[in-house]
Scaffold this active site. Sequence first.
Site, PDB file in Angstrom:
ATOM      1  NE  ARG A  37      -4.141  -2.397   1.255  1.00 33.79           N
ATOM      2  CZ  ARG A  37      -3.970  -3.414   0.676  1.00 33.79           C
ATOM      3  NH1 ARG A  37      -3.374  -3.272  -0.696  1.00 33.79           N
ATOM      4  NH2 ARG A  37      -4.613  -4.362   0.892  1.00 33.79           N
ATOM      5  CD  GLU A 181     -11.759 -11.156   6.242  1.00 34.97           C
ATOM      6  OE1 GLU A 181     -10.887 -11.193   7.359  1.00 34.97           O
ATOM      7  OE2 GLU A 181     -11.806 -10.399   5.339  1.00 34.97           O
ATOM      8  CE  LYS A 223     -13.080  -8.046   7.308  1.00 37.25           C
ATOM      9  NZ  LYS A 223     -12.188  -6.921   8.029  1.00 37.25           N
ATOM     10  N   GLY A 266     -12.998  -6.004   0.023  1.00 37.48           N
ATOM     11  CA  GLY A 266     -12.358  -7.179  -0.966  1.00 37.48           C
ATOM     12  C   GLY A 266     -11.976  -6.494  -2.400  1.00 37.48           C
TER      13      GLY A 266
HETATM   14  P1  13P Z   1     -10.647  -5.014   2.679  1.00 30.05           P
HETATM   15  O1  13P Z   1     -11.756  -4.200   3.409  1.00 30.05           O
HETATM   16  O2  13P Z   1      -9.618  -4.100   2.088  1.00 30.05           O
HETATM   17  O3  13P Z   1     -11.058  -6.197   1.888  1.00 30.05           O
HETATM   18  O4  13P Z   1      -9.998  -5.699   4.147  1.00 30.05           O
HETATM   19  C1  13P Z   1     -10.790  -6.338   4.878  1.00 30.05           C
HETATM   20  C2  13P Z   1      -9.857  -7.025   5.705  1.00 30.05           C
HETATM   21  O5  13P Z   1      -9.887  -7.093   6.819  1.00 30.05           O
HETATM   22  C3  13P Z   1      -9.517  -8.241   4.782  1.00 30.05           C
HETATM   23  O6  13P Z   1      -8.839  -9.346   5.648  1.00 30.05           O
END
Ligand code: 13P
Length: 341
Positions: A37, A181, A223, A266
């Site tokens: 990033r 997640e 998530k 995402g």
């Molecule tokens: P993003 O919202 O950038 O997808 O990141 C969320 C996240 O915690 C991915 O593991």
Amino acid sequence: MDRDQLSAVAIALGAAGDGFRKGVLAADESTGTIGKRFEAIGVESSLETRRDYREILLRSEAIGAQISGVILYDETLRQSAADGTSFVEIIEAAGAFPGIKVDRGLAPLPGFPGESITQGLDGLAGRLAEYRKLGARFTKWRAVIDVGPGVPSDHAIAANAQALARFAAHCHSADLVPIVEPEVLMDGDHDLAHCYAVSKRTLTRVFYELNEARVFLEGIVLKPNMVVPGLKHIRKAEPEEVARATLRLLCNCVPAAVPTIAFLSGGQNEIEATANLDALNKLGPSPWALTFSFGRALQSTAQKTWAGRSVNATAAQRAFEHRALMNVLAARGRWSQDLEA
Ligand code: 13P
């Protein structure tokens, strides 16, 4: 395990009472990911630049006001701001919960080319006990489900779902709320219906495994990905289409006992993620608090605004606060495009 406390934290991560919503900031980029990033904005990644950037976010007025919890990384849970105040103290003082990513990233799934398994169960109980002592109240584990020809296999879904369930059970034993997640990736040229089908297979298996592992569902946060077409698909989906498919997915797969569903972004851009979350909440009351746990969709503009220069810190904070506010409105179905101006 203190069930009352676990469910109170799982509820608080999505809600602020009186029908208001809050959401989670995913700032748990590993050293490798934050390096990428920073490279994109021309900033060298060092312990100091990473600290300066995280401090900008954590000292923002959004923490506590719109952001209920911050997911940190091993480095940042132990880190302090330039004046010596620990990041954990800053988050707590703002009225939010510190959280921590506890998985150890992806490894190839042997025998299944193109698929992965999330690592990190070995030694997890010990790490969780330490993180709880350091102040963490919740955790995150990300499973990645690839989409492609012949992929995902049932085995990849089952192995990842079982790891998520084992992670969640460990967290409850340590009095930590797990953010579960399972991310069905947006990469690829598949359409929305295909994303729906893969997400349904995935969530069905995840809840089967959570129940097999006797996980206390009132004490977790889910998530998931939203149901969207792949990034290389010829057509983008309208927010209403994404919202209807995503709600249908949740109704089919997620027990109402789960208090909070906080979506990942995402690879959607900031406005898409907000618009889709808003459309979902405009569909009407649902059994869960439907909110956000965005990484990129909360931080992209703030990162570009900062660009590694301390003179830009305040402007970066304003950019982050704006996104947090827009997403809290979306989590109540009260956002509209003109509020972005
Ligand atoms: P993003 O919202 O950038 O997808 O990141 C969320 C996240 O915690 C991915 O593991």
